[in-house]
Structures are given as C-alpha cells and as structure tokens.
Write an enzyme that holds these catalytic residues in place. Structure first.
Site, PDB file in Angstrom:
ATOM      1  N   LYS A 109       0.828  -1.209   0.000  1.00  0.00           N
ATOM      2  CA  LYS A 109       0.000   0.000   0.000  1.00  0.00           C
ATOM      3  C   LYS A 109       0.862   1.258   0.000  1.00  0.00           C
ATOM      4  O   LYS A 109       0.514   2.253  -0.627  1.00  0.00           O
ATOM      5  CB  LYS A 109      -0.978   0.001   1.183  1.00  0.00           C
ATOM      6  CG  LYS A 109      -2.074  -1.038   1.015  1.00  0.00           C
ATOM      7  CD  LYS A 109      -3.223  -0.850   1.995  1.00  0.00           C
ATOM      8  CE  LYS A 109      -4.328  -1.870   1.709  1.00  0.00           C
ATOM      9  NZ  LYS A 109      -5.326  -1.942   2.766  1.00  0.00           N
ATOM     10  N   LYS A 190      -6.527 -11.431  -6.375  1.00  0.00           N
ATOM     11  CA  LYS A 190      -7.589 -11.544  -5.383  1.00  0.00           C
ATOM     12  C   LYS A 190      -8.752 -10.602  -5.692  1.00  0.00           C
ATOM     13  O   LYS A 190      -8.521  -9.465  -6.086  1.00  0.00           O
ATOM     14  CB  LYS A 190      -6.967 -11.185  -4.034  1.00  0.00           C
ATOM     15  CG  LYS A 190      -7.759 -11.568  -2.835  1.00  0.00           C
ATOM     16  CD  LYS A 190      -6.991 -11.182  -1.575  1.00  0.00           C
ATOM     17  CE  LYS A 190      -7.077  -9.699  -1.308  1.00  0.00           C
ATOM     18  NZ  LYS A 190      -7.093  -9.314   0.109  1.00  0.00           N
ATOM     19  N   LYS A 193     -11.792  -5.024  -2.670  1.00  0.00           N
ATOM     20  CA  LYS A 193     -12.609  -3.814  -2.601  1.00  0.00           C
ATOM     21  C   LYS A 193     -11.868  -2.630  -3.188  1.00  0.00           C
ATOM     22  O   LYS A 193     -12.468  -1.689  -3.660  1.00  0.00           O
ATOM     23  CB  LYS A 193     -12.882  -3.480  -1.136  1.00  0.00           C
ATOM     24  CG  LYS A 193     -13.888  -4.324  -0.441  1.00  0.00           C
ATOM     25  CD  LYS A 193     -14.129  -3.686   0.934  1.00  0.00           C
ATOM     26  CE  LYS A 193     -14.674  -4.657   1.939  1.00  0.00           C
ATOM     27  NZ  LYS A 193     -14.222  -4.311   3.284  1.00  0.00           N
TER      28      LYS A 193
HETATM   29  P1  AMP Z   1     -11.223  -6.391   3.710  1.00  0.00           P
HETATM   30  O1  AMP Z   1     -11.948  -6.306   2.420  1.00  0.00           O
HETATM   31  O2  AMP Z   1      -9.742  -6.352   3.477  1.00  0.00           O
HETATM   32  O3  AMP Z   1     -11.702  -5.481   4.775  1.00  0.00           O
HETATM   33  O4  AMP Z   1     -11.476  -7.861   4.223  1.00  0.00           O
HETATM   34  C1  AMP Z   1     -12.554  -8.254   5.031  1.00  0.00           C
HETATM   35  C2  AMP Z   1     -12.509  -9.736   5.255  1.00  0.00           C
HETATM   36  O5  AMP Z   1     -12.724 -10.440   4.035  1.00  0.00           O
HETATM   37  C3  AMP Z   1     -11.161 -10.266   5.781  1.00  0.00           C
HETATM   38  O6  AMP Z   1     -11.390 -11.339   6.659  1.00  0.00           O
HETATM   39  C4  AMP Z   1     -10.459 -10.716   4.556  1.00  0.00           C
HETATM   40  O7  AMP Z   1      -9.484 -11.689   4.827  1.00  0.00           O
HETATM   41  C5  AMP Z   1     -11.616 -11.279   3.743  1.00  0.00           C
HETATM   42  N1  AMP Z   1     -11.349 -11.182   2.303  1.00  0.00           N
HETATM   43  C6  AMP Z   1     -11.078 -10.046   1.602  1.00  0.00           C
HETATM   44  N2  AMP Z   1     -10.917 -10.316   0.291  1.00  0.00           N
HETATM   45  C7  AMP Z   1     -11.092 -11.657   0.163  1.00  0.00           C
HETATM   46  C8  AMP Z   1     -11.053 -12.572  -0.953  1.00  0.00           C
HETATM   47  N3  AMP Z   1     -10.837 -12.153  -2.190  1.00  0.00           N
HETATM   48  N4  AMP Z   1     -11.284 -13.858  -0.698  1.00  0.00           N
HETATM   49  C9  AMP Z   1     -11.535 -14.319   0.550  1.00  0.00           C
HETATM   50  N5  AMP Z   1     -11.591 -13.527   1.630  1.00  0.00           N
HETATM   51  C10 AMP Z   1     -11.366 -12.206   1.454  1.00  0.00           C
END
Ligand code: AMP
Ligand code: TRP
Length: 322
Positions: A109, A190, A193
């Site tokens: 980042k 991956k 968001k």
């Molecule tokens: P974040 O979007 O980074 O706030 O992630 C929120 C939750 O979703 C966390 O537990 C991440 O590990 C999970 N997560 C985010 N992106 C993925 C993905 N592509 N596949 C599986 N889990 C994800």
C-alpha cells in the site's frame, strides 16, 4: 470460545468478503463472539467523511442482513469503543518499527502512494488491539490477514513476558473453502474492494442480472476440460471454489458432476442469486430504518465496552500507567 473479527467499511462488500469472512461469522456466532466494523482502520487511506459515515452504516446493515443476529452475538463499530485507540498506543510501545515495516500489506500500500499516512504503518497494531482487548481465542480471517494475525500473537506474547500475563494469545482460523476468492476477469488476482474491476467483482448487493452477467463473462480457458486445477486452470478453479463456498461441497466433487463450463456457470449464478437476494431485501429494510440500526450499534458498543474496559485497565496498570 471467545471469537473476534473485524471488517473495514472501505467499499462495497463482495463475495470474497462474504465467503472468506461473513458466512463463517454467521455460522459460528454465539454469545461469546464479537464482530466489529473497523472505521478507524478505514482512515488509513483517503476517504471522504460522508462516505465513511455512509459505508459504516451500510456495512453494519449488510452484516445483520447476512445473518449476524445482535441478540446472539455482539456487532459494533470500532470507534464507539475508545479503548481500541488507547490500547493501540500501548501496543505501539511494544511493537518495533522493524516488524511493522516488514508487513507485506504495508509495503504494497505504501508503494502505491506518495506521502502515505503513519496510520498505514501502525494499522496492524490497531488490529492487534482490536483482537487482544477481548481476550480473543479465535480470529476468523481470510488468508491475506495471516501476517497481521501473527503480529498480534507476537505482541501478546511479548507484552505478557515483559509486563505479566494480561492477554490471551489468539489463533487465526481460515474458512474451509474460498479463503481466497479471485477476480473473475483476472483469476490470478484476489477479488478486492480497493481495485476496481467492475466485471470481475460480484458484490453481495448485486441484483440477479448483474450476478448472471458477471458469472457468464468470467474468464476460464479454452481446453474445455472440467477439473479443479489452480495452477493450470485458475479461472475455472475459482468458479469451482466459489461454488463450493456457497454449498460446502468439495470443489473436486463439483467438477466431477459437470462437463460443460456453461452449465457450471448457470448453476453457480443461480446459487448465488438464491443466497444473496434475500440479503439485499433485508439490507434495504434496515437501511430505511436509521433508528433500528443505531439501537443495534449502541447496544453492541455497550456490550463490547464492558469487556474492553477490564482488559485495558489491566494492560495499562501492568505497564505502570497510574
Ligand atoms: P477487507 O476487504 O480487506 O476489509 O477484508 C474483510 C474480510 O474479508 C477479511 O477477513 C479478509 O481476509 C476477507 N477477504 C477479503 N478479500 C477476500 C477474498 N478475495 N477472498 C476471501 N476472503 C477475502
Ligand atoms: N485488517 C483486517 C482486514 O483488512 C480488518 C481487521 C481489523 C480485523 N481489525 C481486525 C480482522 C481484527 C480481524 C480481527 O481484513
């Protein structure tokens, strides 16, 4: 079993978040589990105040709509419990600069922007504070958070050795399938968001048409061979993994039941629509009733504060804070 997990209100929730995090939270919820919308973490990147306010409420509403029941578990907003920021400071004085600069997510980042915020560096310490405040035993998180979780464990152990046994050392738990959902257009990346990939990302609140279109257009391969093989057939493997994330079935067994990619895609879209449509409906109801949402987060914060206050007091005292 004390369980804690957090999620950032930094964009719309996608099926990666849903399968990698939310669905597990819902399955495992109990009076001992806490789920937190981490609005303070969202400040580490540029975000408009109005957007943060809106996305925080949106996310609480999606979590409840997805099946987290405030009567059975604790759902709250991180900033409502001020001990998170307070414990984070104490832990910043336990963490080292070296270990924070070694974090992969920080490096990625920070590389992408000029003049990044100090909060981006200290982000995992705040995450450790989130977890440790609640004497958490298990942290359900996706694969991408493994390094941060390891840091939380290290900080807990270091603190306990230096100042006396205050914190429970947490362990991370990964979902059985779909720990890493990939982008449908670029299956080696991956689903995320933060990277905008309109066709490659399926959002929890997407309507049936959008879901169908995105699944239909998902990148696969041209040999037409139905088998679960991440190395050689990542697009197909991602679809099979998604399928298994929704049904709990083994992806190899799913592959064995299909011969045509088109059939698999059609059924996968149908599965997703069946599970996600009711969530969207409940979300809209909740979002239309601001008072209900506020009552949920106020109540959640009160429950969380009660536990956090005690841990914070013990940690501060152990360090010599009067
Ligand atoms: P974040 O979007 O980074 O706030 O992630 C929120 C939750 O979703 C966390 O537990 C991440 O590990 C999970 N997560 C985010 N992106 C993925 C993905 N592509 N596949 C599986 N889990 C994800
Ligand atoms: N850093 C996590 C993510 O991006 C979100 C998070 C913050 C979290 N605090 C947490 C996850 C505590 C688990 C436990 O996904």
């Amino acid at each position: 079993m004390r369980v804690f997990s957090g999620i950032q209100p930094s964009g719309d929730l996608h099926v990666g978040n849903y399968l990698g995090a939310i669905k597990q939270w819902v399955a495992a919820q109990s009076a001992e589990s806490l789920y937190c919308v981490v609005d303070l973490h969202a400040l580490t990147l540029q975000i408009e105040p109005a957007a943060l306010r809106q996305q925080t409420d949106d996310l609480v509403a999606v979590l409840i709509a997805s099946g987290l029941d405030p009567a059975r578990c604790t759902v709250f907003v991180q900033s409502h419990v001020t001990y998170h920021a307070q414990l984070s400071w104490l832990l910043e004085c336990v963490a080292t600069y070296g270990e924070l600069t070694r974090m992969t997510q920080f490096k990625e980042k920070a590389d992408r922007q000029e003049g990044y915020r100090v909060g981006l560096l200290t982000y995992p310490v705040l995450m450790a504070a989130d977890i440790l405040l609640y004497q958490t035993q298990q942290v359900p998180v996706g694969d991408d958070q493994r390094q941060h979780l390891e840091l939380a464990r290290d900080l807990a152990e270091r603190f306990n050795n230096r100042y006396g046994a205050v914190f429970t050392v947490p362990v991370g738990v990964q979902p059985p399938a779909a720990a890493r959902v990939m982008d449908l257009q670029e299956p080696t990346r991956k689903m995320s968001k933060s990277v905008s990939s309109p066709l490659g990302t399926i959002y929890v609140l997407d309507g049936p048409d959008a879901i169908e279109r995105k699944v239909k257009k998902a990148v696969t391969d041209t040999d037409g061979e139905m088998r679960f093989d991440w190395e050689h057939k990542p697009g197909l493997a991602n679809l099979l993994e998604l399928y298994s994330g929704f049904t709990g079935e083994n992806p190899n067994d799913v592959a064995a039941r299909y011969s045509r990619y088109g059939d698999l895609k059609r059924d996968l879209a149908e599965l997703m629509i069946a599970e996600l449509a009711p969530i969207a409906t409940r979300y809209r109801e909740l979002r239309a009733d601001g008072a209900e949402l506020r009552a949920i987060t106020d109540d959640g914060a009160a429950k969380a504060r009660h536990i956090a206050a005690e841990t914070y007091r013990r940690a501060a005292e152990a360090m010599g804070i009067l």
